[in-house]
Enzyme design. Structure first.
Site, PDB file in Angstrom:
ATOM      1  N   ALA A  81       0.854  -1.185   0.000  1.00 44.78           N
ATOM      2  CA  ALA A  81       0.000   0.000   0.000  1.00 44.78           C
ATOM      3  C   ALA A  81       0.890   1.235   0.000  1.00 44.78           C
ATOM      4  O   ALA A  81       1.857   1.309   0.758  1.00 44.78           O
ATOM      5  CB  ALA A  81      -0.918  -0.003   1.214  1.00 44.78           C
ATOM      6  N   LYS A  82       0.551   2.196  -0.844  1.00 48.04           N
ATOM      7  CA  LYS A  82       1.380   3.402  -0.943  1.00 48.04           C
ATOM      8  C   LYS A  82       0.858   4.422   0.074  1.00 48.04           C
ATOM      9  O   LYS A  82       0.072   5.312  -0.244  1.00 48.04           O
ATOM     10  CB  LYS A  82       1.324   3.953  -2.366  1.00 48.04           C
ATOM     11  CG  LYS A  82       2.413   4.980  -2.689  1.00 48.04           C
ATOM     12  CD  LYS A  82       2.366   5.323  -4.168  1.00 48.04           C
ATOM     13  CE  LYS A  82       3.339   6.426  -4.530  1.00 48.04           C
ATOM     14  NZ  LYS A  82       4.745   5.955  -4.475  1.00 48.04           N
ATOM     15  N   SER A  83       1.294   4.242   1.320  1.00 46.76           N
ATOM     16  CA  SER A  83       0.812   5.088   2.410  1.00 46.76           C
ATOM     17  C   SER A  83       1.906   6.017   2.900  1.00 46.76           C
ATOM     18  O   SER A  83       3.106   5.724   2.767  1.00 46.76           O
ATOM     19  CB  SER A  83       0.317   4.220   3.573  1.00 46.76           C
ATOM     20  OG  SER A  83       1.386   3.514   4.157  1.00 46.76           O
ATOM     21  N   TYR A  85       6.758   6.025   4.153  1.00 48.89           N
ATOM     22  CA  TYR A  85       7.828   6.871   3.648  1.00 48.89           C
ATOM     23  C   TYR A  85       8.608   7.582   4.748  1.00 48.89           C
ATOM     24  O   TYR A  85       9.520   8.358   4.455  1.00 48.89           O
ATOM     25  CB  TYR A  85       7.261   7.867   2.630  1.00 48.89           C
ATOM     26  CG  TYR A  85       6.933   7.162   1.328  1.00 48.89           C
ATOM     27  CD1 TYR A  85       7.828   7.161   0.266  1.00 48.89           C
ATOM     28  CD2 TYR A  85       5.761   6.432   1.198  1.00 48.89           C
ATOM     29  CE1 TYR A  85       7.555   6.466  -0.902  1.00 48.89           C
ATOM     30  CE2 TYR A  85       5.471   5.725   0.030  1.00 48.89           C
ATOM     31  CZ  TYR A  85       6.375   5.752  -1.009  1.00 48.89           C
ATOM     32  OH  TYR A  85       6.106   5.056  -2.160  1.00 48.89           O
TER      33      TYR A  85
END
Length: 312
Positions: A162-164, A168
């Site tokens: 999931a690009k959450s 990052y």
């Protein structure tokens, strides 16, 4: 370097069905997005072409955005088609020939605890003009990178697929460490010590004429640019292998490069101070980079239907 410097925004942002001014896109300091990184996002490139602005792989990016939002139980009440229309409309509204698009779904102000149930789901589509993330010179000559002391998270700790926003935080630590050590970017290892990905990029190696990329083992993102490069390489007749990659394999590679929407196809000329190949962009990297950009910019044929022209 393209990824450094103050962000110069465009006049309009799409927010939940209406356009708002860039300076009005504000959230409360106690929103869950600020308190607990309750935000998922995408990065999408819109290129200037002879037929006008063209968005590269918008459908794939928006489908991944929705998948990320579902993982965090914060799916917006919009379909991919509706978000596609909103993205195209916002590019037109801002009269941009090319830009970087950042669709976002986040939890706003409401709950103060871990249960996000009472925090509203908000959806934004900002965009801005943006050049080469690691610099135009980096695209041509390659960049110097270091293997980070910060590992990518193990599977089932954070959902790396999931690009959450929360994923990052370790990426920022990786980049800060890399820059402090005189590098431009970082390569992260997984908990097992095997190569995972960069701070925000997937990684490819060229070894004896074959293209190799680390398997998706739950420590990295399934990159859309990664997928695009694999398809392009196969179309060009190269053999592509996904396999486990050890750190020392990086040093022995003939060529290395990053892939990502922001980074596009960026050569790596050294790792940990060790020269890779001839210490510059290698021939296979250059061919794949050229083909990728030609497809994205509407110069070469697009047999996969990846390019969406804004005026169409």
């Amino acid at each position: 370097m393209g990824g450094v410097g103050k962000l110069e925004g465009s006049p309009w942002i799409w927010k939940d069905g209406e356009f708002i001014r860039w300076e009005d896109a504000q959230i409360h300091v106690l929103s869950l997005a600020v308190q607990f990184a309750a935000s998922v996002f995408e990065g999408v490139r819109c290129y200037e072409t002879e037929r006008g602005p063209a968005v590269f792989r918008l459908d794939a990016h928006l489908r991944r955005l929705m998948a990320s939002a579902r993982t965090y139980r914060m799916a917006p009440e919009y379909t991919v088609d509706e978000l596609t229309d909103a993205t195209i409309a916002t590019i037109k509204k801002n009269e941009l020939a090319s830009c970087y698009v950042r669709p976002m779904v986040l939890r706003g102000y409401g709950s103060s605890g871990m249960n996000p149930e009472h925090s509203p789901i908000e959806t934004y589509i900002p965009m801005w003009p943006w050049g080469a993330y690691l610099g135009e010179e980096g695209l041509k000559k390659g960049v110097d990178v270091g293997v980070s002391s910060w590992n990518r998270p193990a599977p089932n700790t954070l959902p790396s697929g999931a690009k959450s926003a929360g994923n990052y935080l370790v990426s920022q630590l990786m980049v800060l460490e890399a820059v402090a050590n005189g590098y431009v970017e970082a390569i992260g290892l997984g908990p097992s010590g095997l190569v995972s990905e960069g701070s925000g990029q997937n990684l490819f190696m060229v070894v004896d004429g074959e293209l190799i990329t680390p398997i998706l083992d739950g420590t990295s993102l399934s990159g859309i640019t990664r997928h695009s490069v694999i398809k392009i390489a196969e179309e060009m007749g190269y053999r592509v292998r996904e396999q486990l990659v050890t750190r020392e394999m990086l040093y022995a590679a003939d060529e290395l490069f990053f892939t990502g929407t922001a980074s596009e196809v960026t050569p790596i000329r050294s790792v940990d101070g060790l020269r890779i190949g001839e210490g510059r962009r290698g021939p296979m990297t250059e061919r794949l980079q050229t083909r990728y950009l030609e497809v994205a910019q509407g110069i070469a044929p697009d047999p996969w239907g990846w390019v969406r022209y804004v005026g169409a």
